[in-house]
Enzyme design. Structure first.
Site, short mmCIF file in Angstrom:
data_model
loop_
_atom_site.label_atom_id
_atom_site.label_comp_id
_atom_site.label_asym_id
_atom_site.label_seq_id
_atom_site.Cartn_x
_atom_site.Cartn_y
_atom_site.Cartn_z
N LYS A 52 0.86 -1.18 0.00
CA LYS A 52 0.00 0.00 0.00
C LYS A 52 0.90 1.23 0.00
O LYS A 52 1.76 1.37 0.87
CB LYS A 52 -0.87 -0.02 1.26
CG LYS A 52 -1.69 1.25 1.52
CD LYS A 52 -2.98 1.24 0.76
CE LYS A 52 -3.89 2.38 1.21
NZ LYS A 52 -4.53 2.11 2.53
N SER A 54 0.95 5.71 -1.23
CA SER A 54 0.14 6.87 -1.60
C SER A 54 0.01 6.92 -3.13
O SER A 54 0.95 6.59 -3.85
CB SER A 54 0.80 8.16 -1.13
OG SER A 54 0.89 8.21 0.27
N THR A 106 -0.05 11.51 -0.92
CA THR A 106 -1.13 12.24 -1.59
C THR A 106 -1.48 13.49 -0.80
O THR A 106 -1.77 14.54 -1.36
CB THR A 106 -2.37 11.34 -1.74
OG1 THR A 106 -2.00 10.16 -2.45
CG2 THR A 106 -3.47 12.06 -2.50
N ALA A 107 -1.44 13.37 0.52
CA ALA A 107 -1.76 14.52 1.37
C ALA A 107 -0.83 15.69 1.07
O ALA A 107 -1.27 16.83 0.90
CB ALA A 107 -1.65 14.12 2.84
N HIS A 150 -6.03 10.29 8.21
CA HIS A 150 -6.63 9.20 8.97
C HIS A 150 -7.53 9.70 10.10
O HIS A 150 -8.32 10.62 9.91
CB HIS A 150 -5.56 8.24 9.49
CG HIS A 150 -4.71 7.63 8.43
ND1 HIS A 150 -5.19 7.28 7.19
CD2 HIS A 150 -3.39 7.29 8.43
CE1 HIS A 150 -4.21 6.76 6.47
NE2 HIS A 150 -3.11 6.76 7.19
#
Length: 275
Positions: A52, A54, A106-107, A150
């Site tokens: 996993k 981003s 991504t943030a 999150h």
């Protein structure tokens, strides 16, 4: 088969059935790793077979890894937040120190696109730290503002912090598309169709039998309360987790295409997003 994903409730909820052989899946050797670790690990020669990362890190690895169109995190109303302990004005971030969870997240990519529009003159120093350390650092004045992800969406008020911007809302109003957050990737040399099938079946099993994953989820939930873990899952595990679909791919193409045009990620072939 090696697989890396975070200990966050959405990931453990999604992969519980596969890891525990409740659906037909290969034997999985799991490593629980923060997204900043996997984003950087993905570019190394000895990186895991499945992980996993981003969506923002995809352009760096698409030659070797394929995007699996399920199992990830993408949706509406679930974007990163910019928080401060003083001001709620984006303009006040000019020249300030801002903590982010990963430079390839991504943030952070959304933050850079947002700041280019909303912070005249730009922010100052960017400090990378684990996401669970960001809110205490902002509260204690060690950092001027923080970019959080999150479960921080549900708990930042407990730290006395103020919302400067919800980047998910900004992105959705700017594009009309959902926000791409976390992607499941697999080495292109693997049987990608098979991986897609068992990941999707693991998602479906989790939805049909939510009580079966509760102990596994809470075991890795980093002292999170059951109510926060449940809200986390409900927010990040949705229709796009089962199948990215046309809207999901359009969102990924919009985010990464815009970022490449701005020089924030390497240029890449958009066709490689679909294997």
């Amino acid at each position: 088969m090696n697989i890396y994903f975070s200990p966050c409730p959405n990931d453990t909820f999604v992969f519980h059935a596969a890891v525990n052989k409740l659906v037909e899946a290969p034997d999985l050797e799991v490593t629980y790793a923060d997204i900043d670790i996997t984003n950087n690990l993905a570019v190394k020669p000895d990186a895991p077979e499945i992980m996993k990362i981003s969506f923002a890190a995809l352009p760096y690895v698409l030659d070797d890894y394929a995007l699996i169109p399920c199992g990830g995190a993408l949706g509406r109303g679930c974007g990163p937040l910019v928080l401060s302990n003083q001001s709620t004005s984006p303009a006040d971030l000019k020249g300030k120190r801002v903590a982010v969870p990963s430079e390839k997240s991504t943030a952070y990519l959304l933050f850079r696109l947002w700041a280019a529009q909303q912070v005249p003159g730009g922010v100052g120093e960017i400090v990378v730290m684990p996401f669970h350390e960001i809110m205490p650092a902002v509260r204690d004045g060690k950092i001027d503002a923080g970019l959080v992800i999150h479960e921080a969406r549900f708990t930042y008020q407990e730290y006395g912090l103020s919302l400067v911007s919800d980047l998910g809302n900004w992105w959705e109003s700017d594009t009309g598309l959902p926000i791409p957050l976390g992607a499941i990737i697999a080495r292109r040399s693997l049987d990608l169709t098979s991986i897609e099938n068992w990941v999707r079946e693991s998602v479906r099993y989790a939805w049909k039998n939510p009580e079966e994953s509760q102990n596994y989820v809470m075991e890795h939930a980093q002292e999170m309360s059951p109510d926060v873990a449940k809200a986390h899952i409900e927010l990040y595990v949705n229709e796009f987790t089962e199948n990215l679909g046309d809207d999901g791919f359009a969102a990924v193409e919009a985010l990464l295409g815009r970022a490449a045009k701005e020089g924030l990620v390497p240029s890449f072939d958009l066709n490689k997003l679909r294997y």
